[in-house]
Design a protein around this motif. Structure first.
Motif, mmCIF file in Angstrom:
data_model
loop_
_atom_site.group_PDB
_atom_site.id
_atom_site.type_symbol
_atom_site.label_atom_id
_atom_site.label_comp_id
_atom_site.label_asym_id
_atom_site.label_seq_id
_atom_site.Cartn_x
_atom_site.Cartn_y
_atom_site.Cartn_z
ATOM 1 N N ALA A 58 0.528 -1.454 0.225
ATOM 2 C CA ALA A 58 -0.015 -0.419 -0.264
ATOM 3 C C ALA A 58 0.191 1.363 -0.317
ATOM 4 N N THR A 59 2.308 1.779 0.005
ATOM 5 C CA THR A 59 3.198 2.540 0.388
ATOM 6 C C THR A 59 4.000 3.106 -0.871
ATOM 7 N N ALA A 60 3.465 1.598 -1.849
ATOM 8 C CA ALA A 60 4.472 1.783 -3.146
ATOM 9 C C ALA A 60 3.721 2.105 -4.277
ATOM 10 N N THR A 61 3.091 3.502 -4.179
ATOM 11 C CA THR A 61 2.386 4.125 -4.862
ATOM 12 C C THR A 61 2.862 5.059 -6.094
ATOM 13 N N CYS A 68 6.705 1.598 -6.808
ATOM 14 C CA CYS A 68 5.790 1.516 -7.484
ATOM 15 C C CYS A 68 5.790 0.460 -7.676
ATOM 16 N N TRP A 69 4.311 -0.248 -6.978
ATOM 17 C CA TRP A 69 4.197 -1.962 -7.101
ATOM 18 C C TRP A 69 2.808 -1.770 -7.113
ATOM 19 N N ILE A 70 2.999 -3.200 -7.810
ATOM 20 C CA ILE A 70 1.606 -3.811 -8.393
ATOM 21 C C ILE A 70 1.480 -5.547 -7.494
ATOM 22 N N ALA A 71 0.145 -5.214 -6.950
ATOM 23 C CA ALA A 71 0.277 -7.187 -7.320
ATOM 24 C C ALA A 71 -0.347 -7.913 -7.922
ATOM 25 N N VAL A 72 -0.135 -8.847 -8.963
ATOM 26 C CA VAL A 72 -1.390 -9.541 -9.518
ATOM 27 C C VAL A 72 -1.112 -11.091 -9.222
ATOM 28 N N ASN A 73 -1.976 -11.746 -8.536
ATOM 29 C CA ASN A 73 -1.756 -12.967 -8.934
ATOM 30 C C ASN A 73 -1.147 -13.305 -7.558
ATOM 31 N N LYS A 74 -0.816 -12.513 -6.633
ATOM 32 C CA LYS A 74 -0.004 -13.180 -5.566
ATOM 33 C C LYS A 74 1.461 -12.914 -5.555
ATOM 34 N N VAL A 75 1.661 -12.083 -6.521
ATOM 35 C CA VAL A 75 3.275 -11.978 -6.821
ATOM 36 C C VAL A 75 2.744 -10.235 -6.775
ATOM 37 N N VAL A 76 4.157 -9.921 -6.021
ATOM 38 C CA VAL A 76 4.413 -8.363 -5.999
ATOM 39 C C VAL A 76 5.786 -8.157 -7.337
ATOM 40 N N TYR A 77 4.756 -7.186 -8.255
ATOM 41 C CA TYR A 77 6.031 -6.596 -10.045
ATOM 42 C C TYR A 77 6.449 -5.038 -8.919
ATOM 43 N N GLY A 88 1.559 7.144 -11.569
ATOM 44 C CA GLY A 88 0.792 6.669 -10.269
ATOM 45 C C GLY A 88 -0.942 6.236 -10.553
ATOM 46 N N THR A 89 -1.152 6.226 -12.048
ATOM 47 C CA THR A 89 -2.368 5.197 -12.303
ATOM 48 C C THR A 89 -2.625 5.033 -13.744
ATOM 49 N N HIS A 90 -2.616 3.601 -14.218
ATOM 50 C CA HIS A 90 -2.501 3.081 -15.333
ATOM 51 C C HIS A 90 -3.937 2.900 -15.550
ATOM 52 N N HIS A 91 -5.174 3.235 -16.612
ATOM 53 C CA HIS A 91 -5.606 2.602 -17.455
ATOM 54 C C HIS A 91 -6.638 2.790 -16.122
ATOM 55 N N PRO A 95 -1.336 1.713 -8.229
ATOM 56 C CA PRO A 95 -0.559 0.985 -8.036
ATOM 57 C C PRO A 95 -0.940 0.854 -6.244
ATOM 58 N N GLY A 96 -0.080 -0.256 -5.687
ATOM 59 C CA GLY A 96 -0.148 -0.319 -4.419
ATOM 60 C C GLY A 96 -1.344 -0.765 -3.988
ATOM 61 N N HIS A 97 -1.691 -1.530 -4.766
ATOM 62 C CA HIS A 97 -3.168 -2.612 -4.775
ATOM 63 C C HIS A 97 -2.476 -4.501 -5.513
ATOM 64 N N ASP A 98 -3.161 -4.682 -4.815
ATOM 65 C CA ASP A 98 -3.759 -6.037 -5.657
ATOM 66 C C ASP A 98 -4.614 -6.337 -6.779
#
Length: 124
Positions: A58-61, A68-77, A88-91, A95-98
């Protein structure tokens, strides 16, 4: 006059074909199989040893040049190096969320995930 009509028809057909191609529905939107990606040994080691909490994610926004991180299928990228995430946004996705559900609904193929650096695994 006949030439003008023929040229007009050709232009109209070309415009319609281009519009169809540009606005066609994406065939992999909603396809959960694109979550099944492979990992290199180095990435697998990160997944096994680096565990990211929801609070850390949540702090990686992307704010103030932070992570600047996102999580997809329990993997943080790490999406810090992706220009489309720079603001700070894509479509509409932040970021900062699953973002697994958003990724599945998107037209992005699994190769999109394969290109992103793996940070670690998201703790349950």
């Amino acid at each position: 006059m006949r030439t003008v009509i023929i040229v007009g028809v050709i232009v109209l057909v070309a415009a319609m074909a281009t519009a169809f191609w540009l606005f066609r529905p994406n065939s992999n939107a909603g396809d959960i199989s694109k979550l099944n990606r492979s990992f290199t040994p180095a990435e697998q080691q990160l997944l096994d040893t680096v565990h990211i909490t929801a609070g850390e994610l949540a702090t990686a926004t992307c704010e103030a040049e932070q992570r600047c991180w996102i999580a997809v299928n329990k993997v943080v990228y790490d999406v810090s190096g992706v220009p489309s995430w720079a603001k700070g946004t894509h479509h509409g996705v932040k970021p900062g969320h699953d973002v697994t559900d958003s990724f599945v609904k998107s037209g992005h193929p699994v190769s999109t995930l394969q290109k992103l650096p793996v940070v670690g695994s998201l703790e349950a």
